[in-house]
Design a protein around this motif. Structure first.
Motif, PDB file in Angstrom:
ATOM      1  N   THR A   1     -36.936   2.313  37.912  1.00  0.00           N
ATOM      2  CA  THR A   1     -36.335   3.644  38.054  1.00  0.00           C
ATOM      3  C   THR A   1     -36.045   4.299  36.708  1.00  0.00           C
TER       4      THR A   1
ATOM      5  N   LEU B   1     -33.364   3.968  35.179  1.00  0.00           N
ATOM      6  CA  LEU B   1     -31.913   4.240  35.157  1.00  0.00           C
ATOM      7  C   LEU B   1     -31.208   2.993  34.616  1.00  0.00           C
TER       8      LEU B   1
ATOM      9  N   GLN C   1     -30.300   7.989  32.368  1.00  0.00           N
ATOM     10  CA  GLN C   1     -31.651   8.136  32.905  1.00  0.00           C
ATOM     11  C   GLN C   1     -32.622   8.258  31.728  1.00  0.00           C
TER      12      GLN C   1
ATOM     13  N   GLU D   1     -35.423  10.567  29.343  1.00  0.00           N
ATOM     14  CA  GLU D   1     -34.737  11.783  28.893  1.00  0.00           C
ATOM     15  C   GLU D   1     -33.453  11.455  28.137  1.00  0.00           C
TER      16      GLU D   1
ATOM     17  N   LYS E   1     -30.473  11.198  29.698  1.00  0.00           N
ATOM     18  CA  LYS E   1     -29.371  11.960  30.288  1.00  0.00           C
ATOM     19  C   LYS E   1     -28.341  11.021  30.932  1.00  0.00           C
TER      20      LYS E   1
ATOM     21  N   GLN F   1     -25.600   9.842  33.461  1.00  0.00           N
ATOM     22  CA  GLN F   1     -25.302  10.104  34.864  1.00  0.00           C
ATOM     23  C   GLN F   1     -23.842   9.771  35.158  1.00  0.00           C
TER      24      GLN F   1
END
Lengths: 137, 137, 137, 137
Positions: C58, C60, C119, C122, C124, C126
């Motif tokens: 994923t 993540l 994530q 990128e 980013k 979460q």
């Protein structure tokens, strides 16, 4: 590689692939496999009579003098690998260990290392005594 | 962090990010930055009088007793980073070094380490002598 | 440190000190302990629902944003260490894990790490969802 | 080893031995030399057209498929080593790089690595294009 029937002093270690084993190519970095081989070889050496704790005290170490490694297939994050190591040859001045790294049935890496017995800190190479215990075949 | 005017014994090292510094998340692994900090700190320690070669001979080592690191932004393969380290505090039993890791103008990591002077192999902590050379301010 | 009664999602890993963990000061290198903490934290994260294999798929990842480590006593070649890790705090944007490294009854290192959920590629951050499973107390 | 006259695309890197390169035997650990070889090889690969930054973007990596290393003499803390690497052979599916690690005039390690060009993340091996630039001889 030695045939499996002749694998003496067979030693197996297990490794779960962590982030620090991988690189940004998405697979395990070539150096990380050799660290895993190192752990297996240390256990193998213990079964040959070279106990880690004694080495730390006597300063008599089995030292890697040659490494050969063939990278066949990549491992990835979270893979569980088994490293199999065994004694392949016991000479007068050096001995050879051989290794195979598996993910399940898949052979990912084969490696061979020659080791000499060295008295540190002088760095003097010692003669190997004949192996008495022939070990499990 | 110490203000830049007070950075004594400032030391800078440069690092190009290699595959072995990264992990499969695509960025530099958290441990790799600390290896870079370690090189900068060793050079910084040399400027404080702790020469690597002497340490190896006298067995008197500056030993890390605390590490703090804040990871702010990730570095990637092929980035060229600059590690800046300086002496922040010199006490009786320990001294503090501070570090910043930059990619160009971007601050990626800040870190602080406390070190004590230890006589190995006994592991006995030594008192620090007052710093004579106040170093470049 | 959190009191032992409150150690949630407790995870323990075991490590035998190998040559590559030590340095020429005769003891375990400060970075090697953090690699051991990393393995314990990965297992701990799995018990919190962050499975290594899923992360790889994923993108993540729980990413270390702060590390604190206090080095109390040195470990040596052949020592068998136990790393204990547990969840200390679960916030909206980050969570804290705490660690203790023992040799038998002796406490050698304590460490804390804050992690954020990011994530990749990128980068980013979460928000963390509330923890449903309160885990073993 | 290739004779020195034939060393094409010669690349040299310098390394100062840090604590993390050594082990409690008092000398540089066998894996640390291979990390140094890795940096030299990455620079060498760049001179062959494999730029690190492009690799990170295209996912087309030169991957180590075989390593051979002969450890001749040990290095110690604070030594400054020079790693010399060059292209030894450029085939259709793989190329060989050779390395020598020196401390001053003393040859400490020789190594050879075969590399293949692999498209990640699929892991598909690509054919090598003929080398146009014959490089400095």
């Amino acid at each position: 590689m030695t045939s499996h029937q002749e694998q003496r002093f067979l030693c197996e270690t297990e490794e779960e692939i962590m982030f620090y084993d991988t690189d940004c190519g998405g697979v395990v970095h070539n150096l990380a496999y050799l660290r895993m081989v190192e752990k297996c070889r240390t256990r193998l050496a213990a079964s040959l009579g070279f106990e880690l704790r004694e080495m730390g005290e006597t300063g008599l170490f089995p030292v890697v003098v040659r490494t050969e490694a063939d990278y066949r297939k990549p491992a990835r994050l979270a893979d569980v690998l088994v490293v199999r190591g065994w004694l392949a040859e016991w000479g007068k001045a050096r001995f050879w260990c051989e290794f195979e790294v598996y993910r399940g049935e898949e052979l990912l890496l084969t490696a061979r290392q020659a080791l000499a017995l060295v008295q540190m800190p002088e760095g003097k190479v010692q003669r190997l005594k004949p192996l008495e215990n022939e070990g499990p075949v």
